[in-house]
Each structure stands twice: as C-alpha cells, then as structure tokens.
Design an enzyme around this catalytic site. Sequence first.
Site, short mmCIF file in Angstrom:
data_model
loop_
_atom_site.label_atom_id
_atom_site.label_comp_id
_atom_site.label_asym_id
_atom_site.label_seq_id
_atom_site.Cartn_x
_atom_site.Cartn_y
_atom_site.Cartn_z
CG ASP A 1 53.02 82.19 29.51
OD1 ASP A 1 53.41 83.35 29.76
OD2 ASP A 1 52.51 81.45 30.35
CG ASP B 1 54.16 81.21 41.07
OD1 ASP B 1 54.48 81.89 42.07
OD2 ASP B 1 54.84 81.15 40.03
CB ALA C 1 59.16 80.97 33.26
CB ALA C 2 61.04 83.94 28.47
N GLY C 3 62.57 84.87 31.12
CA GLY C 3 63.72 85.53 31.72
C GLY C 3 64.47 84.62 32.68
CG ASP C 4 62.85 83.34 36.31
OD1 ASP C 4 63.57 84.32 36.59
OD2 ASP C 4 61.71 83.18 36.81
N GLY D 1 66.29 90.13 21.66
CA GLY D 1 67.48 89.41 22.07
C GLY D 1 68.12 90.00 23.31
CG ASN E 1 63.84 94.11 32.86
OD1 ASN E 1 64.13 95.18 33.41
ND2 ASN E 1 62.81 93.38 33.27
N GLY F 1 64.21 82.62 42.38
CA GLY F 1 65.29 81.74 42.77
C GLY F 1 65.02 80.29 42.40
CD GLN G 1 57.23 73.65 26.80
OE1 GLN G 1 56.56 72.89 27.50
NE2 GLN G 1 58.55 73.56 26.73
#
Length: 298
Positions: free
Chosen positions: A240, A16, A243-246, A218, A185, A44, A279
């Site tokens: 931020d 990235d 990356a919460a989903g990962d 949730g 999602n 991944g 974070q």
Amino acid sequence: MTTAPRIVVAGSANMDLVGLTPRLPQPGETVLGDDFVMMAGGKGANQATAAARAGGVAVFLGAIGSDAFGVTLSSRLAAAGVDTTHVRTSYGVSGVAVIMVDRAGENAIVVAPGANNSFTGLTVAEEAVIAAGDVLLCQQEIPVSTVTAACRAARAGGTRTILNAAPARELPADLLANVDLLVVNQSEAVAITGTPEPDVAGLLALVPRVVLTLGAAGARYAERGGPDEHVPAFRVDAADTTAAGDAFTGALAVAWGEGRDLTDAVRWANAAGAACARQIGASNALPTRAEIEQLYGT
C-alpha cells in the site's frame, strides 16, 4: 548532530474514515462494505508523525475542531510522539476525509477541510516555535497565506524550509522566495511549471533546491549550480503506497536536520517511503527509525 533535530510541521490534520468495499458504488447506489477503519490523517499530521518516528523532535502547528474527532486527532498525534502543545482548537468540525477503497485498490475520496481552513495567520508564539526549529516542513492543505507566513517566519529565524507542494496550488512569489527545498511529484511539477513533462530547470528558477519524487523509480535531487542526481528506490514488495510520500518527506526533514548531505538524505527518505509501502494503511504504516535504518543499510 548529538541531539535529535527539531522539525516543525505547519499543516493539516484530518480524521480519515475509510470504507473497504468490493467495488465503488455508482451514483445513487448503496454497496455493502467489507470493513471500516478510522485513523488520523492529513498531510501535515502524517508528516509530523513520520518525522517523530524517524527520530526527530516533531512539533505540529495546525487546527483541529471542537468535536470528538478533534480530541482523537490530538491524542493520536501525542501518542505518536508529536508535540501538540500549540495546536489550535477551532469551534466546529475537524477536517475529515471520507475514503472508499475497492478490492482492486481504486479509491474515491471526499475531503472536508473543516478546522484546517481556520488556520489563518500566525501568533507570536507560533512564530517563535518556527524560529526555534531546525527545519520547517509545510504542505498545501491549509491556507496558502499561512504557509507563506510560516516560511517567512522561518527565514527570519534562520530555520531551513521544506515545502511539499501537495496538492498542487498557486505558489505566490513571496512564498517561493522563502523556500529552501521544494518537494514535488511528477504531476505537481507539471502543474507548477505548466510544461508537458516535469521541468526541473524550471523549478530551480523558482527555488534553490528541488526533490522530484518518482514513485517506484526513486527520486531526483537537483540544486542550482550543484548536483542533479537520480537516487534509486529500494526494492520492496509494496502492499500500500498511500502514505509513502508522507513517510518520505517527514524522513527527509529529519535527515536534513541531522546535517546529512542532501543526496544521502534523499536516499534515507527513499528507505522510509519503501518501508512504509510494505504495510497496509496510512499513519499506522509510517516506519520507525529502526525500520528505516534496516532497509537503508541493505
């Protein structure tokens, strides 16, 4: 469980390249930026890192390029505690995501899959790694034929499978027949069922278990002939959510691998997603097990 669960992640790895700028440029315009960050990414690699930090024994199956980015990706995954023994090196460039983010948090992203597109088919050794796992975790940033082959190998070896169907793509019948738990999602759920709103019943016609993530609200966990429950989020001051989903999905794989009831596993994964959102950053923001437990216990 007395030993850490073995989580095998078959998926993408990207470098990235993130540029922070006062505003996004218009076509043909150059804007001076505020800062630049380079970090390991790809769903991944992120989910493998999340699983390792959440206390799992994470093994990553994927492809990196023979370029300098590939060396960096491999070293950063290893530094995060991910087993990279079976990562393929493909001649050419690694996957790259070029990301521009303005001060309002809006972004523009270009992803060049690079070596990720070369991750086709599975070797006998890769199939054995999957069969030796407690949980196989896949996404859809690599060829769907490889995702299908991985889930098929997991089913043959008695390994449970989680498919995070992101980004939304066609889901072949052979793939769905080998998925134990689907994580999507709301927009991905709509894309899969073709309905105006997320249709959990329609998803359960395809797979036996579904987790529908709801952002700050949730998640919803449902299974055929079993519970259909809303699992509330943990309240945090979000900085931020990149990356919460990962973080959520990697932690979910670990919790299920540990033998937790899936409703409780989703709650624990909610804590991981919330801890990550506190974070700024992507892979660097993925929480440790201690951070997850601290929030989970509140």
